[in-house]
Design a protein around this motif. Structure first.
Motif, PDB file in Angstrom:
ATOM      1  N   PRO A  17      33.145  27.937  43.649  1.00  0.00           N
ATOM      2  CA  PRO A  17      32.013  28.931  43.606  1.00  0.00           C
ATOM      3  C   PRO A  17      32.578  30.347  43.427  1.00  0.00           C
ATOM      4  O   PRO A  17      33.562  30.625  44.143  1.00  0.00           O
ATOM      5  CB  PRO A  17      31.087  28.877  44.767  1.00  0.00           C
ATOM      6  N   TYR A  18      32.451  30.905  42.199  1.00  0.00           N
ATOM      7  CA  TYR A  18      33.193  32.069  41.899  1.00  0.00           C
ATOM      8  C   TYR A  18      32.174  33.122  41.160  1.00  0.00           C
ATOM      9  O   TYR A  18      32.751  34.311  40.498  1.00  0.00           O
ATOM     10  CB  TYR A  18      34.172  31.627  40.755  1.00  0.00           C
ATOM     11  N   TYR A  39      28.052  31.041  44.476  1.00  0.00           N
ATOM     12  CA  TYR A  39      28.707  32.183  44.760  1.00  0.00           C
ATOM     13  C   TYR A  39      29.900  32.134  45.762  1.00  0.00           C
ATOM     14  O   TYR A  39      29.820  31.407  46.768  1.00  0.00           O
ATOM     15  CB  TYR A  39      27.553  33.006  45.767  1.00  0.00           C
ATOM     16  N   GLY A  40      30.734  32.752  45.498  1.00  0.00           N
ATOM     17  CA  GLY A  40      32.069  32.967  46.022  1.00  0.00           C
ATOM     18  C   GLY A  40      32.193  34.057  47.019  1.00  0.00           C
ATOM     19  O   GLY A  40      33.429  34.229  47.845  1.00  0.00           O
ATOM     20  N   GLY A  41      31.111  35.036  47.129  1.00  0.00           N
ATOM     21  CA  GLY A  41      31.220  36.158  48.014  1.00  0.00           C
ATOM     22  C   GLY A  41      30.633  37.423  47.324  1.00  0.00           C
ATOM     23  O   GLY A  41      30.032  36.920  46.261  1.00  0.00           O
ATOM     24  N   GLN A  42      30.786  38.409  47.944  1.00  0.00           N
ATOM     25  CA  GLN A  42      30.045  39.432  47.109  1.00  0.00           C
ATOM     26  C   GLN A  42      30.490  39.974  46.002  1.00  0.00           C
ATOM     27  O   GLN A  42      30.077  40.091  44.953  1.00  0.00           O
ATOM     28  CB  GLN A  42      30.133  40.792  48.103  1.00  0.00           C
ATOM     29  N   GLU A  43      31.868  39.758  45.753  1.00  0.00           N
ATOM     30  CA  GLU A  43      32.558  40.140  44.372  1.00  0.00           C
ATOM     31  C   GLU A  43      32.605  38.734  43.888  1.00  0.00           C
ATOM     32  O   GLU A  43      32.748  38.782  42.645  1.00  0.00           O
ATOM     33  CB  GLU A  43      34.035  40.278  44.891  1.00  0.00           C
ATOM     34  N   GLY A  44      32.872  37.454  44.249  1.00  0.00           N
ATOM     35  CA  GLY A  44      32.996  36.340  43.571  1.00  0.00           C
ATOM     36  C   GLY A  44      34.171  35.726  43.535  1.00  0.00           C
ATOM     37  O   GLY A  44      34.347  34.432  43.785  1.00  0.00           O
ATOM     38  N   TYR A  45      35.319  36.407  43.852  1.00  0.00           N
ATOM     39  CA  TYR A  45      36.819  35.769  43.750  1.00  0.00           C
ATOM     40  C   TYR A  45      37.036  35.348  45.243  1.00  0.00           C
ATOM     41  O   TYR A  45      38.437  34.932  45.666  1.00  0.00           O
ATOM     42  CB  TYR A  45      37.782  36.479  43.327  1.00  0.00           C
ATOM     43  N   GLU A  46      36.321  35.774  46.243  1.00  0.00           N
ATOM     44  CA  GLU A  46      36.895  35.637  47.716  1.00  0.00           C
ATOM     45  C   GLU A  46      37.199  34.340  48.098  1.00  0.00           C
ATOM     46  O   GLU A  46      38.282  34.234  48.629  1.00  0.00           O
ATOM     47  CB  GLU A  46      35.780  36.242  48.701  1.00  0.00           C
TER      48      GLU A  46
END
Ligand code: SAM
Length: 321
Positions: free
Chosen positions: A229-230, A253-260
Motif C-alpha cells: 500500500p503506498y 494506504y501506506g501511512g499519512q504520507e504513503g511511503y511509510e
C-alpha cells in the motif's frame, strides 16, 4: 435513463443504450465498462458480441444488464460487478476484500523475470528460467495476482505469498485453486515477513515453516516482491470516489504520507534475502524520492528504476550485496 420496457432488444441497441447510460453518469471508460458488463450478463466473449449485433436478448437479460449498469453508474467498480479482472493473461477473482489488479503491476513481473534471467547469465547458466532452486515471496498478495503470475512463469520455483488480511488470502487461495496453482503457492497470514522469522511467536501456517521455526532456522529468499500500500492518507480526498469508497483501505494506504511501509519492508527484505537476492517493489506515483535513499546503502547494489507506460517511475529493484 428509464429502464426499457420488458421487450426483446438486439445486442447492438442494448450496448448502445448501456454506453449512453454510463456516459450520462460520467463513468470513466464508459464503452469498455458497458461492454464488460454485457459480456458478463450474456456469458459470451467480445468476438461473439461483435459478430452477432442482431441477436435478440431476452427481457430478463436486459433487465439484469441495466441493473448492473445502474450500480456501475452509482460508483461500484465494474470488477466488483463481474467479480473478476484479468492480469498477466489469467483471470483473477475480485471482491471488495482485495485491490483490483492494475495493469501497471505487470511491470513488476517483467522486471523480476528479467533480473532473475540476468542473474542466471552472470552465473553462466541457461537464462531460460524454470524457477528451479528459487524461493520467492510476494508480500501483500491481495488477489494473489503477482504470486500466481510468477507461479505460471516459473513452474519449478517455491512461492510463498503473505497478506495481513485473512479475507484477501481467502480470495487469492480461491483464484489459485481455480487456475490450477493451489499446490504451487503457499499463502500465509503475516505482517510483512514476520511469519518467516525464526523467533516469531506467530504460529506459522505450514508444516515446513513450523519445522524451521522449531529448529530456529529462517527461510531465505532469492526474490522478495511486493506491491505494498503506498497512497498517503493525506491524499484521500484526491482519490477517485470508487477507489476511496470501494477498495480496501489496508490495500491503499501506506501511512499519512504513503511511503511509510517501505521503511519497514526494505530492512525486513534485507534480513530475509540470500546474498545476491533480489528485491522488486512497486512505487506510488511520488514514492521514489522517499524510497530510493533506503536502497542507496552499502547493503544494496544494482538499484534499477523502471518507468511505466505513462513515464512514471513504477518499479524499483535492487540486489542484496
Ligand atoms: C496494494 S495491495 C496489492 C495487492 C496485490 N499484490 C496487487 O498487486 O494487486 C497491498 C496488499 O498488502 C496488504 N498489506 C497491507 N499491509 C500489510 C502488511 N503489513 N503485511 C502484509 N500485507 C499487508 C493489503 O491487505 C493488500 O492486500
Amino acid at each position: 435513463m428509464p429502464l426499457p420496457q420488458a421487450q426483446f432488444l438486439d445486442v447492438r441497441t442494448t450496448l448502445k443504450q448501456g454506453i449512453h447510460l454510463l456516459r450520462e453518469a460520467h463513468v470513466p471508460s464508459d464503452t469498455l465498462a458497458a461492454e464488460l458488463l454485457l459480456l458478463h450478463v450474456i456469458r459470451r466473449d467480445r468476438t461473439w458480441l461483435y459478430a452477432h449485433p442482431e441477436e435478440l436478448l431476452a427481457p430478463e437479460t436486459i433487465e439484469l444488464y441495466f441493473s448492473l449498469l445502474r450500480r456501475r453508474a452509482s460508483g461500484e467498480p465494474t470488477q466488483h460487478l463481474t467479480g473478476k479482472q484479468e492480469f498477466w493473461g489469467l483471470e483473477f477473482e475480485v471482491t471488495p476484500d482485495v485491490l483490483i489488479p492494475r495493469p501497471e503491476t505487470e511491470h513488476l513481473i517483467e522486471v523480476a523475470l528479467d533480473r532473475l534471467a540476468v542473474r542466471e547469465l552472470r552465473a553462466a547458466r541457461d537464462p531460460k528460467l524454470t524457477g528451479e532452486g528459487l524461493t520467492i515471496v510476494d508480500i501483500g498478495t491481495g488477489s494473489g495476482c503477482i504470486a500466481i503470475a510468477l507461479a505460471k512463469e516459473l513452474p519449478n520455483a517455491k512461492i510463498y505469498a503473505t497478506d495481513i488480511s485473512p479475507a484477501a488470502l481467502a480470495v487469492a487461495q480461491r483464484s489459485a485453486t481455480r487456475l490450477g496453482y493451489y499446490d504451487r503457492v503457499k499463502f500465509l497470514e503475516s505482517n510483512l515477513l514476520v511469519a518467516f522469522s525464526s523467533f516469531s511467536h506467530q504460529s506459522p501456517a505450514c508444516p515446513e515453516l513450523a519445522e524451521r521455526v522449531t529448529n530456529h532456522q529462517s527461510l531465505l529468499f532469492d526474490l522478495v516482491i511486493s506491491n505494498p500500500p503506498y497512497i498517503g492518507r493525506k491524499e484521500t480526498s484526491t482519490l477517485p470516489i470508487e477507489v476511496r469508497n470501494r477498495e480496501p483501505a489496508s490495500a491503499l494506504y501506506g501511512g499519512q504520507e504513503g511511503y511509510e511501509l517501505y521503511g519497514q519492508l526494505i530492512p525486513e527484505a534485507a534480513r530475509h534475502l540470500k546474498p545476491g537476492g533480489l528485491l522488486v517493489l512497486e512505487l506510488g506515483h511520488d514514492s521514489l524520492p522517499a524510497v530510493l535513499p533506503l536502497l542507496e546503502t552499502s547493503e544494496w547494489t544494482n538499484v534499477h528504476i523502471t518507468n511505466d507506460l505513462a513515464g512514471i517511475p513504477r518499479v524499483i529493484s535492487a540486489e542484496l550485496t
